[in-house]
Write a protein that holds these residues in place. Structure first.
Motif, PDB file in Angstrom:
ATOM      1  N   ALA A 110      89.818  29.789  66.394  1.00 47.75           N
ATOM      2  CA  ALA A 110      89.088  30.489  67.453  1.00 47.75           C
ATOM      3  C   ALA A 110      90.006  30.782  68.644  1.00 47.75           C
ATOM      4  O   ALA A 110      89.932  31.861  69.251  1.00 47.75           O
ATOM      5  N   LEU A 111      90.867  29.843  68.973  1.00 49.05           N
ATOM      6  CA  LEU A 111      91.763  30.027  70.117  1.00 49.05           C
ATOM      7  C   LEU A 111      92.842  31.064  69.844  1.00 49.05           C
ATOM      8  O   LEU A 111      93.440  31.604  70.784  1.00 49.05           O
ATOM      9  N   LEU A 112      93.124  31.352  68.588  1.00 43.70           N
ATOM     10  CA  LEU A 112      94.146  32.338  68.251  1.00 43.70           C
ATOM     11  C   LEU A 112      93.602  33.764  68.249  1.00 43.70           C
ATOM     12  O   LEU A 112      94.377  34.722  68.357  1.00 43.70           O
ATOM     13  N   ILE A 113      92.287  33.916  68.115  1.00 46.03           N
ATOM     14  CA  ILE A 113      91.695  35.253  67.999  1.00 46.03           C
ATOM     15  C   ILE A 113      91.946  36.087  69.254  1.00 46.03           C
ATOM     16  O   ILE A 113      92.470  37.208  69.183  1.00 46.03           O
ATOM     17  N   GLY A 114      91.590  35.550  70.398  1.00 39.23           N
ATOM     18  CA  GLY A 114      91.698  36.300  71.649  1.00 39.23           C
ATOM     19  C   GLY A 114      93.119  36.698  72.012  1.00 39.23           C
ATOM     20  O   GLY A 114      93.394  37.887  72.246  1.00 39.23           O
ATOM     21  N   PRO A 115      94.054  35.741  72.088  1.00 43.48           N
ATOM     22  CA  PRO A 115      95.417  36.114  72.473  1.00 43.48           C
ATOM     23  C   PRO A 115      96.092  37.053  71.481  1.00 43.48           C
ATOM     24  O   PRO A 115      96.925  37.871  71.869  1.00 43.48           O
ATOM     25  N   THR A 116      95.735  36.957  70.201  1.00 44.11           N
ATOM     26  CA  THR A 116      96.310  37.877  69.213  1.00 44.11           C
ATOM     27  C   THR A 116      95.883  39.314  69.502  1.00 44.11           C
ATOM     28  O   THR A 116      96.720  40.234  69.544  1.00 44.11           O
ATOM     29  N   LEU A 117      94.585  39.509  69.730  1.00 46.24           N
ATOM     30  CA  LEU A 117      94.094  40.850  70.059  1.00 46.24           C
ATOM     31  C   LEU A 117      94.624  41.306  71.410  1.00 46.24           C
ATOM     32  O   LEU A 117      95.006  42.472  71.584  1.00 46.24           O
ATOM     33  N   GLY A 118      94.692  40.387  72.381  1.00 38.42           N
ATOM     34  CA  GLY A 118      95.211  40.738  73.696  1.00 38.42           C
ATOM     35  C   GLY A 118      96.670  41.142  73.642  1.00 38.42           C
ATOM     36  O   GLY A 118      97.092  42.106  74.297  1.00 38.42           O
ATOM     37  N   PHE A 119      97.457  40.422  72.855  1.00 38.55           N
ATOM     38  CA  PHE A 119      98.876  40.755  72.683  1.00 38.55           C
ATOM     39  C   PHE A 119      99.026  42.137  72.060  1.00 38.55           C
ATOM     40  O   PHE A 119      99.857  42.950  72.505  1.00 38.55           O
ATOM     41  N   ALA A 120      98.206  42.428  71.048  1.00 42.80           N
ATOM     42  CA  ALA A 120      98.271  43.738  70.389  1.00 42.80           C
ATOM     43  C   ALA A 120      97.929  44.860  71.362  1.00 42.80           C
ATOM     44  O   ALA A 120      98.615  45.897  71.405  1.00 42.80           O
ATOM     45  N   MET A 121      96.875  44.658  72.161  1.00 40.12           N
ATOM     46  CA  MET A 121      96.497  45.689  73.130  1.00 40.12           C
ATOM     47  C   MET A 121      97.571  45.856  74.193  1.00 40.12           C
ATOM     48  O   MET A 121      97.886  46.980  74.611  1.00 40.12           O
ATOM     49  N   GLY A 122      98.159  44.753  74.655  1.00 41.30           N
ATOM     50  CA  GLY A 122      99.224  44.833  75.643  1.00 41.30           C
ATOM     51  C   GLY A 122     100.433  45.601  75.116  1.00 41.30           C
ATOM     52  O   GLY A 122     101.040  46.398  75.845  1.00 41.30           O
ATOM     53  N   CYS A 123     100.770  45.388  73.850  1.00 35.26           N
ATOM     54  CA  CYS A 123     101.898  46.112  73.242  1.00 35.26           C
ATOM     55  C   CYS A 123     101.603  47.608  73.165  1.00 35.26           C
ATOM     56  O   CYS A 123     102.481  48.433  73.457  1.00 35.26           O
ATOM     57  N   VAL A 124     100.388  47.961  72.782  1.00 32.62           N
ATOM     58  CA  VAL A 124     100.023  49.377  72.704  1.00 32.62           C
ATOM     59  C   VAL A 124     100.070  50.017  74.091  1.00 32.62           C
ATOM     60  O   VAL A 124     100.590  51.134  74.271  1.00 32.62           O
ATOM     61  N   ILE A 125      99.557  49.311  75.092  1.00 32.79           N
ATOM     62  CA  ILE A 125      99.555  49.825  76.466  1.00 32.79           C
ATOM     63  C   ILE A 125     100.980  50.058  76.955  1.00 32.79           C
ATOM     64  O   ILE A 125     101.290  51.100  77.556  1.00 32.79           O
ATOM     65  N   HIS A 126     101.866  49.111  76.673  1.00 32.33           N
ATOM     66  CA  HIS A 126     103.237  49.214  77.184  1.00 32.33           C
ATOM     67  C   HIS A 126     104.104  50.183  76.388  1.00 32.33           C
ATOM     68  O   HIS A 126     104.679  51.115  76.948  1.00 32.33           O
ATOM     69  N   PHE A 127     104.181  49.985  75.087  1.00 34.65           N
ATOM     70  CA  PHE A 127     105.127  50.758  74.285  1.00 34.65           C
ATOM     71  C   PHE A 127     104.692  52.211  74.079  1.00 34.65           C
ATOM     72  O   PHE A 127     105.536  53.093  73.926  1.00 34.65           O
ATOM     73  N   PHE A 128     103.379  52.473  74.082  1.00 32.10           N
ATOM     74  CA  PHE A 128     102.904  53.832  73.886  1.00 32.10           C
ATOM     75  C   PHE A 128     102.430  54.477  75.187  1.00 32.10           C
ATOM     76  O   PHE A 128     101.983  55.622  75.176  1.00 32.10           O
ATOM     77  N   ASP A 129     102.525  53.721  76.285  1.00 36.97           N
ATOM     78  CA  ASP A 129     102.176  54.228  77.614  1.00 36.97           C
ATOM     79  C   ASP A 129     100.782  54.869  77.625  1.00 36.97           C
ATOM     80  O   ASP A 129     100.591  55.997  78.075  1.00 36.97           O
ATOM     81  N   ILE A 130      99.809  54.114  77.110  1.00 41.22           N
ATOM     82  CA  ILE A 130      98.423  54.569  77.081  1.00 41.22           C
ATOM     83  C   ILE A 130      97.631  53.814  78.144  1.00 41.22           C
ATOM     84  O   ILE A 130      97.890  52.631  78.412  1.00 41.22           O
ATOM     85  N   GLN A 131      96.680  54.486  78.751  1.00 43.35           N
ATOM     86  CA  GLN A 131      95.886  53.859  79.804  1.00 43.35           C
ATOM     87  C   GLN A 131      95.154  52.620  79.287  1.00 43.35           C
ATOM     88  O   GLN A 131      94.552  52.664  78.198  1.00 43.35           O
ATOM     89  N   PRO A 132      95.175  51.517  80.043  1.00 45.50           N
ATOM     90  CA  PRO A 132      94.477  50.290  79.623  1.00 45.50           C
ATOM     91  C   PRO A 132      92.997  50.500  79.344  1.00 45.50           C
ATOM     92  O   PRO A 132      92.425  49.856  78.465  1.00 45.50           O
ATOM     93  N   PHE A 133      92.369  51.409  80.085  1.00 45.55           N
ATOM     94  CA  PHE A 133      90.940  51.670  79.887  1.00 45.55           C
ATOM     95  C   PHE A 133      90.667  52.087  78.443  1.00 45.55           C
ATOM     96  O   PHE A 133      89.732  51.586  77.807  1.00 45.55           O
ATOM     97  N   ILE A 134      91.480  53.005  77.906  1.00 46.07           N
ATOM     98  CA  ILE A 134      91.267  53.520  76.562  1.00 46.07           C
ATOM     99  C   ILE A 134      91.573  52.459  75.512  1.00 46.07           C
ATOM    100  O   ILE A 134      90.811  52.252  74.557  1.00 46.07           O
TER     101      ILE A 134
END
Length: 331
Positions: A110-134
């Protein structure tokens, strides 16, 4: 000779003048005291210490989620996925416990679910320069969809360890708090220390103040952005576990709108939506304000629960206006 000449050309602010960045937090604290005073004056039972403890008990999971949201908003970002991640964590927890997995293993998963998804979203936001909202909106739909995929109905939790922790009471005389409250306060303490005394905390504030300046200073802007969404995901996972203790179940429609409550608590707590300024203590006060509003409406007994949303909406307008006025004064 003028005062500035006597002090070497430096105009010193009077000792009683409050720094502008602390004004919203102090306003939230004053609002909380006024609301509590109104409750005590109107309802005799409101002065009981158990009423205060109940605010923490009923909002412990929201407090943890709001702490994670504070990290994100301080960088000028937003995370709309937190409510769905809380629900997905609770659903996964309930489903795994139903299937007979050991509680320790369930906690780890359970503790791994959140940070894994958060890490993935953070990578998409940074490397693809997409707005965090989307990006976080997509994460919200994904996590909520996973909840329904796991089960379309509520899953009760009957595991002995889980029910034992949920029903444990830490007593202070005639009053008590739950284990979830202690966990939430521990998360608050760690987060406050991290933002105030660590390199990550300094980077978070610097990036929120000006990402371009932070980049020119050589700060790890990309790494920090990924880190804050990972932290937000971890806090959402912890919040999901605490919610499973609170309800002893997992449901696909649980925690709907919690992301908005978390954002409201952070903003009412004085953190600027544009980033760069805010305190974990302010977020705690913001959550308490929301809790006291709910408690006042419950004590009244004649008002609809929708009045909670109405009052919160009014407070959001007021605090956003206060932030704007402070920003104008700075200019």
């Amino acid at each position: 000779m003028t005062t500035s000449q006597l002090t070497g050309g430096v105009d010193r602010a009077p000792w009683w003048r409050v720094p502008q960045r602390q004004v919203p937090v102090l306003a939230t604290g004053a609002l909380l005291l006024v609301m509590y005073g109104v409750g005590v004056s109107q309802y005799r039972a409101f002065s009981s210490i158990q009423v205060v403890f109940n605010v923490f008990i009923d909002n412990g999971f929201l407090l943890v989620v709001a702490v994670g949201m504070t990290f994100v908003i301080l960088t000028g970002g937003i995370d709309l996925s937190v409510g769905s991640v809380v629900a997905m964590t609770a659903m996964v927890t309930a489903a795994l416990l139903r299937d007979g997995l050991p509680p320790a293993l369930v906690l780890l998963i359970a503790l791994l679910i959140g940070p894994t998804l958060g890490f993935a979203m953070g990578c998409v936001i940074h490397f693809f320069d997409i707005q965090p909202f989307i990006v976080t909106l997509a994460g919200m739909f994904f996590a909520r969809g996973m909840c329904t995929w796991i089960s379309s109905s509520s899953i009760p939790i009957t595991d002995g360890f889980w029910t034992g922790v949920a029903q444990e009471r830490i007593r202070f005389g005639d009053s008590f708090v739950t284990v979830s409250v202690l966990i939430a306060l521990a998360v608050v303490a760690v987060a406050a220390y991290t933002l105030a005394y660590t390199r990550l905390g300094r980077n978070v504030h610097a990036i929120g103040g000006s990402p371009q300046s932070a980049l020119l200073m050589g700060l790890p802007v990309g790494r920090t952005k990924i880190a804050v969404y990972t932290v937000s995901g971890l806090c959402s996972a912890v919040g999901g576990i605490l919610l499973s203790f609170y309800t002893l179940s997992g449901a696909p429609l649980i925690a709907v709108g919690m992301e908005l409550d978390a954002i409201a608590a952070v903003v009412i707590g004085g953190t600027l939506l544009t980033g760069g300024s805010g305190y974990v203590l302010g977020t705690v006060l913001g959550v308490l304000v929301l809790g006291v509003i709910q408690t006042l409406i419950t004590f009244d007994g004649t008002l609809s629960s929708w009045w909670t949303k109405i009052v919160i909406g009014g407070l959001l307008f007021a605090f956003i206006l206060l932030q704007r006025l402070i920003g104008i004064r700075k200019k």
